[in-house]
Design an enzyme around this catalytic site. Structure first.
Site: not given
Length: 830
Positions: A434, A437, A507
């Site tokens: 997760d 980025e 998300d």
């Protein structure tokens, strides 16, 4: 016609031969002889002086280097169809090792010539022209067809101070044809198929992964090899990449002839796709979050009790305890008291587990202390900001969580060391990486000044996911080849397809518009060369549905999203604010529950087709999700279709992206509604559910009750259908149904291997190719090629010719021929 004074590298001859001139007559006037010599010397010097400015170049092993317009320009041929262009200001030096490109230049035959102000380089496939006055580069097919041209004076360098280091912001402008469709650039949430007439600020974030690559319907692609924040801009006048920092302009032009060919060239340049395990193509259940090991195991057990197929369960965050222990990579929460038993119980239920890991660490973790001691933690604001788990966050109790420097090879090894010791040793099957980025809140200019291992964070910002995902892949491969790497990641960059990673679209907030946007997002991502991706089935946040699962509109949306998810490279349900397990949507006999169960089962029936498609992706650079332009480029109507696609090369998928059965907060399934579907021209199409045949090149209406998503099979397709199972490897494929969709000749290759190791890389796999002769109604099953341990040496194929009213949908087919097969070629007449 060439100018008489031309140098070519192949012949390396001057137009003037300077051998000694000997007079024929010894008594000839010496003065005449001397004047003749002087005239020849004058002509030669004139030629040299006049051509030195306009035609001078330095030949290299891969092309040329030219000084022009206050900069150096280098053209490098990496192959006959891949060309690198580098430009940098005169008087500067730099050394660049690409993070994305893994290909080395090939040795090819190259014809280089110059005339006036133009240098021309020609390979077997391409001609590249360089204007020495302004540095403009143009690309052509060898038949003279223009492909792409830079704009005059399109290269721009602006000197900057990059965290104390002299550098440049760099940009290059190109001229595309006014109506030229282009695709790619990673994935975004704008719902666009054609990527023209827009401006895009390319910096990785939660729901957008940028890849500075596009491909044109003209059959070429362009990869801008820069990792800093970049603005892509396109209008009818110009198309440009403008990056915040770079020592040079650096891009790759590739010609593939069509979309598949361009994808193949991009993977040739940046890395090929490894095989994923068969179990990853089953159904995956997740939510934010399962709070104990008993809850997580209980979900798997519930699916088994219901008889609904499931291959994977995902353990989300906070199994490590407090935010100060963020991403400790150990089960430190008291609700997970026996991690080994936890993993074992999931495996005993014939399921797999992947677990969330992050790009950051809390200040009380072992990883934090070791990385901090080595100066390998970054100073940016990231998630979670608070040490408290209350919502909203208490910022007066800062978490102290910091992102690690994934650009540093030692940091990547430290990351894996703890991952291996804390989780992989337990038998965890894969990684949910997760915030790759990574999350970066409250940006400040000085954040980008942080000195990573590869320079300022500004310089390498967008490549962070490539580096962190690559670190896990490479380290796990070094430990074992018995378990294929599987990584689910929230962000990606060019080349990430080589690291066993499946990227999800972040998300996203649940809505009908968001569902539709996932289609074009995934298709453009695939056209960027990265084939594995998925979305949170049902959307992550339910902000538009305050009633959560009690909202009939959301329940209808979820049913349609799971139908779409069944035809993505990964089928994974996940979200916050409400659970998403099938039993949350009712029970057997209720419309939404039955629709969900039906498409989970359909996913499993198609596993032989999906796994064979996976092999086609690995071996032949194909794509799972195929924008219609890939297979029907000659049909202008498909160029901008953003809500249909091919799944593999046989199945036309038409997701339903608008509500049909919910009005004013009430469900009404009593009247069947219809969807509009465009059938691409050039082939016939067979309705998967009814067997009805339609001609291509028309828009039709298809009845779409809540348990039907329009699916059409391309005429000539051969579709292998597997057994009804509870998990991917439950039953052998010894009685596969082979469905023939008549109307054209066809071919399909069935791929099989050991399902979860890297022995296939050593040739341990088998293929069986099926050929359909439509005119003679004959199926040929070719000789099996290859072998592997555990292979079926003998089997049956249940051959079915699909016809309207006879063989349709998921119901058991009427078998036309039951064929015994032991590996030798046979013909089956139907």
């Amino acid at each position: 016609m060439k100018h008489p004074f031309v140098f070519t590298t192949k012949k390396n001859l001057s137009a003037i031969d300077m051998r000694t001139v000997r007079p024929r007559n010894e008594g000839r006037n010496f003065f005449h002889f001397l004047m003749t010599r002087l005239m020849l010397i004058y002509l030669f010097l004139f030629f040299i002086s006049s051509s030195a400015v306009s035609q001078s170049y330095q030949e290299t092993e891969t092309g040329v280097v030219v000084h022009c317009n206050s900069m150096q320009v280098e053209i490098q041929f990496f192959s006959n169809s891949i060309v690198r262009v580098i430009k940098w200001p005169e008087g500067t030096n730099f050394k660049k090792e690409s993070l994305s490109v893994v290909k080395s230049p090939e040795s090819i035959s190259l014809d280089i010539s110059s005339e006036n102000d133009l240098i021309s380089l020609q390979s077997d496939d391409l001609t590249v022209n360089l204007n020495t006055n302004n540095g403009q580069v143009s690309f052509y097919k060898n038949n003279g067809k223009a492909l792409l041209k830079e704009k005059n004076d399109g290269a721009v360098f602006v000197e900057i101070d990059d965290a104390g280091v002299k550098s440049y912001s760099v940009s290059q402008t190109f001229g595309l044809e006014t109506d030229e469709p282009i695709y790619g650039l990673g994935f975004q949430q704008q719902g666009r198929m054609i990527q023209r007439n827009l401006e895009m600020n390319m910096i990785q974030n939660n729901t957008e992964s940028f890849v500075p690559f596009f491909q044109s319907v003209k059959g070429y692609g362009l990869f801008w090899d820069n990792y800093s924040p970049t603005i892509f801009s396109d209008s009818t006048e110009a198309t440009s990449f403008n990056s915040e920092v770079g020592d040079c302009i650096d891009y790759y032009f590739m010609y593939g002839g069509n979309a598949d060919g361009v994808v193949a060239e991009m993977r040739e340049l940046t890395g090929q796709v490894p095989m994923f395990p068969l179990w990853t193509y089953g159904y995956w259940q997740s939510k934010e979050r399962y709070k104990s090991q008993e809850e997580t195991v209980g979900i798997v057990r519930k699916y088994r009790d219901l008889g609904v197929p499931l291959d994977g369960i995902i353990q989300d965050w906070q199994y490590w305890g407090s935010n100060y222990l963020w991403n400790a990579m150990e089960f430190l929460d008291v609700e997970f008291p026996d991690p080994q038993r936890f993993v074992n119980e999931v495996h005993e239920l014939n399921a797999h587990m992947i677990i969330t890991i992050w790009s950051s660490f809390g200040p009380k973790t072992k990883q934090y202390r070791e990385l901090d001691a080595g100066g390998m933690l970054m100073n940016i604001s990231t998630w979670p900001e608070s040490g408290s788990q209350l919502w909203p966050p208490r910022l007066d109790y800062p978490s102290g969580v910091r992102v690690y420097d994934a650009y540093h090879p030692e940091a990547r090894d430290i990351y894996w060391k703890y991952l291996n010791e804390g989780l992989f040793s337990l038998g965890i099957d894969g990684w949910w990486m997760d915030s790759t980025e990574p999350d970066h809140f409250n940006w400040q200019p000085e954040d980008f000044d942080f000195n990573t291992y590869l320079g300022s964070f500004r310089r390498v910002r967008n490549a962070y996911p490539l580096m962190t995902v690559g670190g896990v892949y490479k380290n796990q491969r070094a430990v074992t080849s018995d378990k294929r790497v599987f990584i689910l990641t929230r962000s990606a960059f060019a080349g990430q397809q080589r690291y066993g990673a499946n990227t999800w679209t972040g998300d996203v907030v649940a809505s009908w518009n968001a569902l539709r946007n996932q289609i074009s997002a995934g298709l453009n991502f695939s056209l960027s060369g990265i084939p594995h991706w998925n979305s949170d089935i049902g959307g992550f946040f339910l902000w538009e549905y305050p009633a959560r699962l009690d909202d009939p509109d959301y329940r209808e949306l979820y049913a349609r999203w799971i139908q779409f998810g069944a035809f993505c490279p990964m089928m994974r349900s996940h979200g916050a604010e409400a659970p998403r397990e099938i039993f949350q949507f009712g029970s057997k006999g209720e419309p939404v529950y039955d629709a969900i169960e039906k498409f989970i089962n359909l996913r499993y029936l198609l596993l032989p087709y999906i796994y064979s498609t996976s092999w086609d992706v690995t071996a032949n650079q194909s794509s799972f999700m195929r924008a219609l332009v890939m297979d029907f480029a000659n049909d202008p109507k498909v160029l901008d279709i953003d809500n249909q696609y091919m799944f593999g090369k046989s199945i036309l998928v038409c997701p339903v992206t608008e509500p049909m059965y919910t009005t004013n907060g009430r469900e009404d399934f009593s009247t069947v509604k219809s969807s509009e579907v465009y059938l691409p021209k050039g082939t016939d199409w067979i309705d998967f559910w009814t067997g009805e045949k339609h001609s291509g090149g028309q828009t039709i209406k298809k009845q779409s009750p809540i348990d039907i998503m329009p699916l059409y099979i391309k005429a000539g397709s051969i579709l292998p259908v597997g057994p009804k199972v509870q998990y991917a490897t439950e039953k052998k494929w010894d009685n596969l149904e082979i469905r023939i969709y008549p109307g054209a000749n066809g071919k399909f290759t069935l791929y099989e291997d050991e399902k979860d190791n890297y022995n296939y890389e050593e040739g341990y796999y088998s293929t069986i190719t099926f050929y359909w002769d439509d005119a003679n109604s004959t199926l040929t099953i070719d000789d099996r090629k290859g072998s592997f341990p555990g292979m079926l040496n003998e089997r049956h194929f249940n051959v079915v010719k699909v016809e309207k009213g006879k063989n349709t949908g998921m119901v058991p087919m009427v078998i036309d021929r039951k064929v015994f097969y032991n590996g030798g070629k046979i013909e089956v007449k139907l």
